[in-house]
Write an enzyme that holds these catalytic residues in place. Sequence first.
Site, PDB file in Angstrom:
ATOM      1  N   LYS A  45     -30.197  -1.206  55.613  1.00  0.00           N
ATOM      2  CA  LYS A  45     -29.562  -0.635  54.408  1.00  0.00           C
ATOM      3  C   LYS A  45     -30.028  -1.373  53.157  1.00  0.00           C
ATOM      4  CE  LYS A  45     -25.186  -1.982  53.187  1.00  0.00           C
ATOM      5  NZ  LYS A  45     -25.000  -2.473  51.817  1.00  0.00           N
ATOM      6  N   ASN A  46     -29.958  -2.708  53.204  1.00  0.00           N
ATOM      7  CA  ASN A  46     -30.198  -3.476  51.974  1.00  0.00           C
ATOM      8  C   ASN A  46     -31.678  -3.587  51.616  1.00  0.00           C
ATOM      9  OD1 ASN A  46     -27.508  -3.665  51.567  1.00  0.00           O
ATOM     10  ND2 ASN A  46     -27.293  -5.783  52.255  1.00  0.00           N
TER      11      ASN A  46
ATOM     12  N   ASP B  95     -22.986 -11.856  54.937  1.00  0.00           N
ATOM     13  CA  ASP B  95     -22.732 -10.543  55.548  1.00  0.00           C
ATOM     14  C   ASP B  95     -22.453 -10.631  57.050  1.00  0.00           C
ATOM     15  OD1 ASP B  95     -23.027  -9.359  53.110  1.00  0.00           O
ATOM     16  OD2 ASP B  95     -25.049  -8.605  53.457  1.00  0.00           O
TER      17      ASP B  95
ATOM     18  N   ARG C 206     -18.497 -10.509  41.088  1.00  0.00           N
ATOM     19  CA  ARG C 206     -19.846  -9.955  41.160  1.00  0.00           C
ATOM     20  C   ARG C 206     -20.414  -9.486  39.815  1.00  0.00           C
ATOM     21  NH1 ARG C 206     -20.421  -6.352  46.484  1.00  0.00           N
ATOM     22  NH2 ARG C 206     -22.564  -7.049  46.311  1.00  0.00           N
TER      23      ARG C 206
ATOM     24  N   CYS D 255     -15.287  -6.358  42.630  1.00  0.00           N
ATOM     25  CA  CYS D 255     -14.992  -5.638  43.859  1.00  0.00           C
ATOM     26  C   CYS D 255     -14.179  -6.580  44.739  1.00  0.00           C
ATOM     27  CB  CYS D 255     -16.247  -5.083  44.517  1.00  0.00           C
ATOM     28  SG  CYS D 255     -17.054  -6.137  45.684  1.00  0.00           S
TER      29      CYS D 255
ATOM     30  N   ARG E   8     -20.571   3.138  55.413  1.00  0.00           N
ATOM     31  CA  ARG E   8     -21.495   2.818  54.319  1.00  0.00           C
ATOM     32  C   ARG E   8     -22.699   2.058  54.842  1.00  0.00           C
ATOM     33  NH1 ARG E   8     -19.164  -0.868  50.393  1.00  0.00           N
ATOM     34  NH2 ARG E   8     -21.365  -0.869  49.912  1.00  0.00           N
TER      35      ARG E   8
HETATM   36  N1  EPU Z   1     -23.951 -13.400  40.729  1.00  0.00           N
HETATM   37  C1  EPU Z   1     -23.651 -13.714  39.420  1.00  0.00           C
HETATM   38  N2  EPU Z   1     -24.357 -13.098  38.412  1.00  0.00           N
HETATM   39  C2  EPU Z   1     -25.343 -12.196  38.661  1.00  0.00           C
HETATM   40  C3  EPU Z   1     -25.645 -11.868  40.011  1.00  0.00           C
HETATM   41  C4  EPU Z   1     -24.926 -12.486  41.029  1.00  0.00           C
HETATM   42  O1  EPU Z   1     -22.764 -14.533  39.148  1.00  0.00           O
HETATM   43  O2  EPU Z   1     -25.945 -11.681  37.704  1.00  0.00           O
HETATM   44  C5  EPU Z   1     -23.198 -14.061  41.815  1.00  0.00           C
HETATM   45  C6  EPU Z   1     -22.328 -13.064  42.602  1.00  0.00           C
HETATM   46  O3  EPU Z   1     -21.100 -12.841  41.950  1.00  0.00           O
HETATM   47  C7  EPU Z   1     -22.195 -13.730  43.946  1.00  0.00           C
HETATM   48  C8  EPU Z   1     -23.535 -14.440  44.116  1.00  0.00           C
HETATM   49  O4  EPU Z   1     -24.102 -14.532  42.807  1.00  0.00           O
HETATM   50  O5  EPU Z   1     -21.153 -14.659  43.924  1.00  0.00           O
HETATM   51  C9  EPU Z   1     -24.506 -13.710  45.032  1.00  0.00           C
HETATM   52  O6  EPU Z   1     -24.663 -12.386  44.600  1.00  0.00           O
HETATM   53  P1  EPU Z   1     -25.996 -11.538  44.832  1.00  0.00           P
HETATM   54  O7  EPU Z   1     -26.385 -10.979  43.502  1.00  0.00           O
HETATM   55  O8  EPU Z   1     -27.001 -12.309  45.588  1.00  0.00           O
HETATM   56  O9  EPU Z   1     -25.430 -10.367  45.737  1.00  0.00           O
HETATM   57  P2  EPU Z   1     -25.749  -8.836  45.555  1.00  0.00           P
HETATM   58  O10 EPU Z   1     -27.161  -8.691  45.183  1.00  0.00           O
HETATM   59  O11 EPU Z   1     -24.715  -8.201  44.713  1.00  0.00           O
HETATM   60  C10 EPU Z   1     -26.568  -8.438  47.996  1.00  0.00           C
HETATM   61  C11 EPU Z   1     -26.217  -7.522  49.127  1.00  0.00           C
HETATM   62  C12 EPU Z   1     -24.853  -7.923  49.687  1.00  0.00           C
HETATM   63  C13 EPU Z   1     -24.955  -9.368  50.171  1.00  0.00           C
HETATM   64  C14 EPU Z   1     -25.412 -10.277  49.032  1.00  0.00           C
HETATM   65  C15 EPU Z   1     -25.637 -11.710  49.462  1.00  0.00           C
HETATM   66  C16 EPU Z   1     -27.320  -5.454  48.601  1.00  0.00           C
HETATM   67  C17 EPU Z   1     -27.230  -4.042  48.168  1.00  0.00           C
HETATM   68  N3  EPU Z   1     -26.192  -6.156  48.647  1.00  0.00           N
HETATM   69  O12 EPU Z   1     -25.538  -8.304  47.041  1.00  0.00           O
HETATM   70  O13 EPU Z   1     -24.603  -7.065  50.777  1.00  0.00           O
HETATM   71  O14 EPU Z   1     -23.696  -9.798  50.632  1.00  0.00           O
HETATM   72  O15 EPU Z   1     -26.649  -9.790  48.489  1.00  0.00           O
HETATM   73  O16 EPU Z   1     -26.563 -11.763  50.485  1.00  0.00           O
HETATM   74  O17 EPU Z   1     -28.398  -5.926  48.947  1.00  0.00           O
HETATM   75  C18 EPU Z   1     -23.265  -5.818  52.257  1.00  0.00           C
HETATM   76  O18 EPU Z   1     -24.308  -5.289  52.673  1.00  0.00           O
HETATM   77  O19 EPU Z   1     -22.153  -5.699  52.821  1.00  0.00           O
HETATM   78  C19 EPU Z   1     -23.322  -6.642  51.042  1.00  0.00           C
HETATM   79  C20 EPU Z   1     -22.244  -6.964  50.331  1.00  0.00           C
END
Ligand code: EPU
Length: 429
Positions: free
Chosen positions: A22-23, A313, A130, A125, A405
């Site tokens: 998915k990701n 995850d 996030r 969320c 999802r």
């Molecule tokens: N963060 C910030 N500012 C930003 C971006 C991130 O503070 O601009 C913080 C977030 O709040 C969090 C941490 O950094 O505390 C990590 O967030 P990240 O941006 O790495 O997560 P994401 O990109 O929103 C993706 C996956 C998630 C997975 C995380 C961590 C996708 C679509 N989603 O989320 O997947 O948990 O990386 O590996 O790739 C899931 O599949 O269930 C899922 C939540």
Amino acid sequence: MDAFRIVGGHPLRGTVRISGSKNAALPILFSSLLGGEFTLRNVPCLRDIRTTLSLLRQLGAHTEHLDPPATSPSEWTGTISISDRQTPDYEAPYDLVRTMRASVLCLGPLLARKRRARVSLPGGCLIGARPIDMHLKAFEKMGARITIHHGYIDAETDGLVGAEIALPYPTVTGTENILMAAVLARGTTTISNAAEEPEVADLAHFLMARGARISGAGTSTLRIEGVEALCETGYKIMFDRIEAGTFLVGAALLGDSVRIEGVDPAPLASILDVLLAMGAEPRIEEEAITLGAIRKPVGTSVRTLPYPGFPTDMQAQILPLMATASGPSSMIETVFENRFTHVMEMNRMGAEIEIHGSQALVRGGSRLEGAIVMASDLRASAGLVLAGLVAEGETEIKRVYHIDRGYEAIERKLELLGARIKRVQEDQP
Ligand code: EPU
């Protein structure tokens, strides 16, 4: 609303084939907004993928499912051809972003190609606040003007330019968004402290197959030289390592030999390390892992971390194994600030887990019992399914739309392995 009803305690045996990730599929699909045509194989049939395709269609992409199998009533095939017709649309509305935060992945490619993007601010969320401040700061550095009004991000540019982006944290979708923007930006972009997740590397390899000039894929420093346009390609999405990890824990709990096929063991190393520490004896081949139940699982300590650390995850899924293992375990969640909502539900099933800030202390040695529980997010649902499989008696998991999802036909895959699990309407007798 759908629920799962599970009668626990039945051994799992046989072979399960892991679906496409998915990701990895999500950012690759969003990259279609960079223009041109491509065909993807191994696209998982998931609600988040359908949401993405409908957003892309609203933004002007043409999507087509290829080779519908004569035997299946579903139009889904896993092979999708996608092309972008360069319409003037550039808005991702609240209704779609609300159902899927990953919709922010349209920002980078829209800015790069259409020079304008209007995307609903995703908001917090259940698992954490996030924010997307790191994505936005990087786009500003690359020459975008960004304003936020009435819950929408408005971004525009006269043309993105390469920049040196040093991320304060290796954000996964942040790295992907910047990478997609940089591919068509003028000049060279470097992203340091980039996320090293295999899904980010899969996006980079896909873009390279389309003619993007990227070095450092899979490392913490990405260097991207902008090109004028991308070319046509065909690409197979990598396997879903979190789905694979979920079945590995299922096998560790109840396996009478489960063969997990269609995987590359390398990106599963941190998950396998935890299972090994708890007593698992996996047989690892080039594209498959076979595992039986751990006879006497022992407690361990785990800390979630960005890749190559243990994935957040997989945190909810490992907890039922920790709860039933002998001796205490601890789980420290360092990625998201509120990712323990499943713990209360697991405790209602007889687990003894205490939360102290970002740490879950698991007493161990519990016998789980079936109960009515509520799924609160995607991975929490998977954790509850595993708890239900090992619990004595019947478990009903409400609100399983979360699991749809991100897990392709999880109940059918488990049923084929011998689990007693069925999808019912909530409150159906
Ligand atoms: N963060 C910030 N500012 C930003 C971006 C991130 O503070 O601009 C913080 C977030 O709040 C969090 C941490 O950094 O505390 C990590 O967030 P990240 O941006 O790495 O997560 P994401 O990109 O929103 C993706 C996956 C998630 C997975 C995380 C961590 C996708 C679509 N989603 O989320 O997947 O948990 O990386 O590996 O790739 C899931 O599949 O269930 C899922 C939540």
